[in-house]
Design a protein around this motif. Structure first.
Motif, PDB file in Angstrom:
ATOM      1  N   LEU A  49      53.276  59.212  39.382  1.00  0.00           N
ATOM      2  CA  LEU A  49      52.016  59.872  39.850  1.00  0.00           C
ATOM      3  C   LEU A  49      51.012  59.402  38.672  1.00  0.00           C
ATOM      4  N   GLY A  50      51.387  59.465  37.420  1.00  0.00           N
ATOM      5  CA  GLY A  50      50.711  59.023  36.277  1.00  0.00           C
ATOM      6  C   GLY A  50      50.459  57.471  36.367  1.00  0.00           C
ATOM      7  N   ILE A  51      51.438  56.991  36.804  1.00  0.00           N
ATOM      8  CA  ILE A  51      51.308  55.362  36.696  1.00  0.00           C
ATOM      9  C   ILE A  51      50.293  54.904  37.550  1.00  0.00           C
ATOM     10  N   LEU A  52      50.502  55.544  39.165  1.00  0.00           N
ATOM     11  CA  LEU A  52      49.685  55.381  40.096  1.00  0.00           C
ATOM     12  C   LEU A  52      48.087  55.794  39.652  1.00  0.00           C
ATOM     13  N   GLY A  53      48.086  56.883  38.890  1.00  0.00           N
ATOM     14  CA  GLY A  53      46.797  57.177  38.658  1.00  0.00           C
ATOM     15  C   GLY A  53      46.113  55.992  37.745  1.00  0.00           C
ATOM     16  N   LEU A  54      46.801  55.524  36.840  1.00  0.00           N
ATOM     17  CA  LEU A  54      46.265  54.570  35.907  1.00  0.00           C
ATOM     18  C   LEU A  54      45.635  53.344  36.810  1.00  0.00           C
ATOM     19  N   GLY A  55      46.451  52.910  37.995  1.00  0.00           N
ATOM     20  CA  GLY A  55      45.750  51.713  38.956  1.00  0.00           C
ATOM     21  C   GLY A  55      44.719  52.265  39.347  1.00  0.00           C
ATOM     22  N   MET A  56      44.679  53.624  39.968  1.00  0.00           N
ATOM     23  CA  MET A  56      43.548  54.026  40.403  1.00  0.00           C
ATOM     24  C   MET A  56      42.250  54.302  39.385  1.00  0.00           C
ATOM     25  N   LEU A  57      42.764  54.480  38.233  1.00  0.00           N
ATOM     26  CA  LEU A  57      41.243  54.604  37.375  1.00  0.00           C
ATOM     27  C   LEU A  57      40.701  53.332  37.115  1.00  0.00           C
ATOM     28  N   VAL A  58      41.583  52.117  36.728  1.00  0.00           N
ATOM     29  CA  VAL A  58      40.795  50.847  36.926  1.00  0.00           C
ATOM     30  C   VAL A  58      39.748  50.748  38.056  1.00  0.00           C
ATOM     31  N   VAL A  59      40.095  50.970  39.252  1.00  0.00           N
ATOM     32  CA  VAL A  59      39.414  50.716  40.416  1.00  0.00           C
ATOM     33  C   VAL A  59      38.227  51.801  40.408  1.00  0.00           C
ATOM     34  N   VAL A  60      38.428  53.226  40.143  1.00  0.00           N
ATOM     35  CA  VAL A  60      37.429  54.033  40.017  1.00  0.00           C
ATOM     36  C   VAL A  60      36.286  53.957  39.038  1.00  0.00           C
ATOM     37  N   LEU A  61      36.748  53.373  37.846  1.00  0.00           N
ATOM     38  CA  LEU A  61      35.985  53.144  36.836  1.00  0.00           C
ATOM     39  C   LEU A  61      34.988  52.007  37.424  1.00  0.00           C
ATOM     40  N   GLY A  62      35.351  51.126  38.366  1.00  0.00           N
ATOM     41  CA  GLY A  62      34.440  49.859  38.806  1.00  0.00           C
ATOM     42  C   GLY A  62      33.501  50.422  40.028  1.00  0.00           C
ATOM     43  N   ARG A  63      33.691  51.681  40.177  1.00  0.00           N
ATOM     44  CA  ARG A  63      32.929  52.527  41.357  1.00  0.00           C
ATOM     45  C   ARG A  63      33.604  51.958  42.793  1.00  0.00           C
ATOM     46  N   GLY A  64      34.864  52.065  42.687  1.00  0.00           N
ATOM     47  CA  GLY A  64      35.755  51.917  44.039  1.00  0.00           C
ATOM     48  C   GLY A  64      36.787  52.807  44.392  1.00  0.00           C
ATOM     49  N   ILE A  65      37.269  52.677  45.145  1.00  0.00           N
ATOM     50  CA  ILE A  65      38.787  53.428  45.357  1.00  0.00           C
ATOM     51  C   ILE A  65      39.619  52.746  46.178  1.00  0.00           C
ATOM     52  N   ASP A  66      41.011  53.118  45.907  1.00  0.00           N
ATOM     53  CA  ASP A  66      42.073  52.406  46.588  1.00  0.00           C
ATOM     54  C   ASP A  66      42.788  53.366  47.277  1.00  0.00           C
ATOM     55  N   LEU A  67      42.970  53.466  48.756  1.00  0.00           N
ATOM     56  CA  LEU A  67      43.712  54.226  49.425  1.00  0.00           C
ATOM     57  C   LEU A  67      44.935  53.374  49.904  1.00  0.00           C
ATOM     58  N   SER A  68      44.966  52.014  49.419  1.00  0.00           N
ATOM     59  CA  SER A  68      46.189  51.535  49.925  1.00  0.00           C
ATOM     60  C   SER A  68      47.185  51.298  48.711  1.00  0.00           C
ATOM     61  N   LEU A  69      47.096  52.080  47.699  1.00  0.00           N
ATOM     62  CA  LEU A  69      47.941  52.009  46.435  1.00  0.00           C
ATOM     63  C   LEU A  69      49.427  52.278  46.928  1.00  0.00           C
ATOM     64  N   VAL A  70      49.585  53.393  47.653  1.00  0.00           N
ATOM     65  CA  VAL A  70      51.022  53.885  48.093  1.00  0.00           C
ATOM     66  C   VAL A  70      51.886  52.875  48.978  1.00  0.00           C
ATOM     67  N   ALA A  71      50.914  52.606  49.959  1.00  0.00           N
ATOM     68  CA  ALA A  71      51.480  51.483  51.037  1.00  0.00           C
ATOM     69  C   ALA A  71      52.190  50.332  50.242  1.00  0.00           C
ATOM     70  N   THR A  72      50.949  49.701  49.317  1.00  0.00           N
ATOM     71  CA  THR A  72      51.344  48.563  48.628  1.00  0.00           C
ATOM     72  C   THR A  72      52.668  48.829  47.574  1.00  0.00           C
ATOM     73  N   MET A  73      52.792  49.938  46.989  1.00  0.00           N
ATOM     74  CA  MET A  73      53.996  50.273  46.453  1.00  0.00           C
ATOM     75  C   MET A  73      55.203  50.363  47.256  1.00  0.00           C
ATOM     76  N   ALA A  74      55.321  51.034  48.343  1.00  0.00           N
ATOM     77  CA  ALA A  74      56.205  51.218  48.928  1.00  0.00           C
ATOM     78  C   ALA A  74      56.688  50.050  49.654  1.00  0.00           C
ATOM     79  N   ILE A  75      56.167  49.177  50.445  1.00  0.00           N
ATOM     80  CA  ILE A  75      56.358  48.150  51.313  1.00  0.00           C
ATOM     81  C   ILE A  75      56.739  47.041  50.342  1.00  0.00           C
ATOM     82  N   SER A  76      56.072  46.775  49.227  1.00  0.00           N
ATOM     83  CA  SER A  76      56.426  45.604  48.257  1.00  0.00           C
ATOM     84  C   SER A  76      57.753  45.756  47.692  1.00  0.00           C
ATOM     85  N   VAL A  77      58.074  47.030  47.157  1.00  0.00           N
ATOM     86  CA  VAL A  77      59.251  47.413  46.253  1.00  0.00           C
ATOM     87  C   VAL A  77      60.305  47.359  47.543  1.00  0.00           C
ATOM     88  N   ALA A  78      60.030  48.007  48.789  1.00  0.00           N
ATOM     89  CA  ALA A  78      61.192  48.021  49.596  1.00  0.00           C
ATOM     90  C   ALA A  78      61.577  46.672  50.078  1.00  0.00           C
TER      91      ALA A  78
END
Length: 326
Positions: free
Chosen positions: A48-77
């Motif tokens: 959760l913390g690692i994903l939070g760091l990815g979200m941090l980079v996006v949110v700092l630039g005034r965005g949000i990324d709701l695709s993080l978990v999908a990207t994580m699951a499908i790419s690794v699977a």
């Protein structure tokens, strides 16, 4: 007001609340302070913390990324499935990483150049990545197990370094890299500048569109790392995690720690504090045998409260409102 925000900012309040919860659980729950339980607590929020760091980079630039978990699951699977089919582990992991970076690159282009609000672009990409992956990349199963030839890579989730579980070590390394990137590199400073005031950043010569794209690509790479830790810890990647509440937990960790949704405010320390509070809270409720549904209700209320507090501490200015991203 300045004195209040200087000494009683959200990060310090959340950290103090975490300490109070620790003391409360230590006094009321047996074996809560046992070293094994504390290590389990930190390990449980490592991904959760690692994903939070990815979200941090996006949110700092005034965005949000709701695709993080999908990207994580499908790419690794997909990587695990390729490795199980006979492809070398290095090649399989490389292909999976390229998929994560490629999907994130498309997301960044849609947001930076097509100017689609990040909320809608990433929501659509999450659905696309999951649907495309399940239909064309991973067929016949929701769960892809760790192949026998995974080798040393399994140590990411199952190994330990000086007695510290590797998921914690990986989370610490990712946090250190993110800290150094945001604090000491020019792209990192550009991300803060864009989040603080996009128009001023553009006038000041910041390459706004490429940096916006880079934010999402970086987040996609971090999501792949989080997925590897998840898969090697559980010895499988369950793609149904995309349909869980995990992405909201990631947002909760970021917002709760004090990262401003209006952009330009926050750091790695905020994510760590938010993850620790959620870890302590979830661990305590699990020991008390609180129902999973009730836990989700409590987390939802905390997220709502955190967003309200963020709107007060980091009010949306006129330029932020024009963005319409969040």
């Amino acid at each position: 007001m300045r004195v209040w925000t200087r000494y009683f900012n959200q990060e310090r309040i959340v950290f103090a609340f975490t300490v109070l919860l620790l003391i409360l659980f230590a006094l009321t729950l047996p074996k809560f302070l046992a070293p094994s339980n504390l290590l389990s607590l930190v390990r449980s929020v490592a991904v959760l913390g690692i994903l939070g760091l990815g979200m941090l980079v996006v949110v700092l630039g005034r965005g949000i990324d709701l695709s993080l978990v999908a990207t994580m699951a499908i790419s690794v699977a997909w990587s695990l499935q390729l490795a199980a089919s006979g492809l070398s582990v290095a090649s399989a992991m490389g292909i999976g990483l390229l998929l994560a970076l490629g999907m994130s690159l498309v997301t960044g282009i849609l947001i930076a150049y097509a100017e689609i609000p990040s909320l809608f672009a990433t929501l659509a990409m999450a659905t696309f990545v999951y649907g495309f992956g399940r239909a064309h990349l991973i067929t016949g199963t929701d769960v892809v197990y760790l192949p026998p030839n995974i080798g040393m890579l399994a140590g990411l989730g199952q190994g330990a370094l000086f007695g510290i579980p590797m998921p914690i070590v990986v989370a610490a390394v990712v946090a250190l890299i993110a800290y150094l990137f945001l604090r000491y590199t020019k792209p990192g400073r550009f991300i803060y500048a864009i989040g603080d005031n996009l128009a001023s950043a553009r006038i000041g010569g910041v390459p706004v569109r490429p940096i916006l794209v880079a934010q999402y690509v970086i987040a996609g790479g971090i999501a792949f790392v989080a997925g590897l830790v998840t898969a090697t810890s559980a010895e499988a990647m369950n793609t149904r995690v995309v349909n869980s509440n995990m992405i909201y937990d990631v947002i909760l960790v970021v917002v709760l720690g004090g990262v401003g949704l209006s952009g330009g405010r926050g750091n790695v320390r905020n994510v760590i504090v938010g993850a620790l509070l959620i870890g302590v809270l979830m661990n305590g409720m699990t020991i008390m045998d609180v129902q999973y549904t009730i836990q989700n209700v409590i987390k939802s209320l905390i997220l709502l409260l955190a967003i309200v507090v963020d709107s007060i501490l980091n009010p949306r200015d006129e330029q932020t409102g024009q963005q319409g991203d969040i």
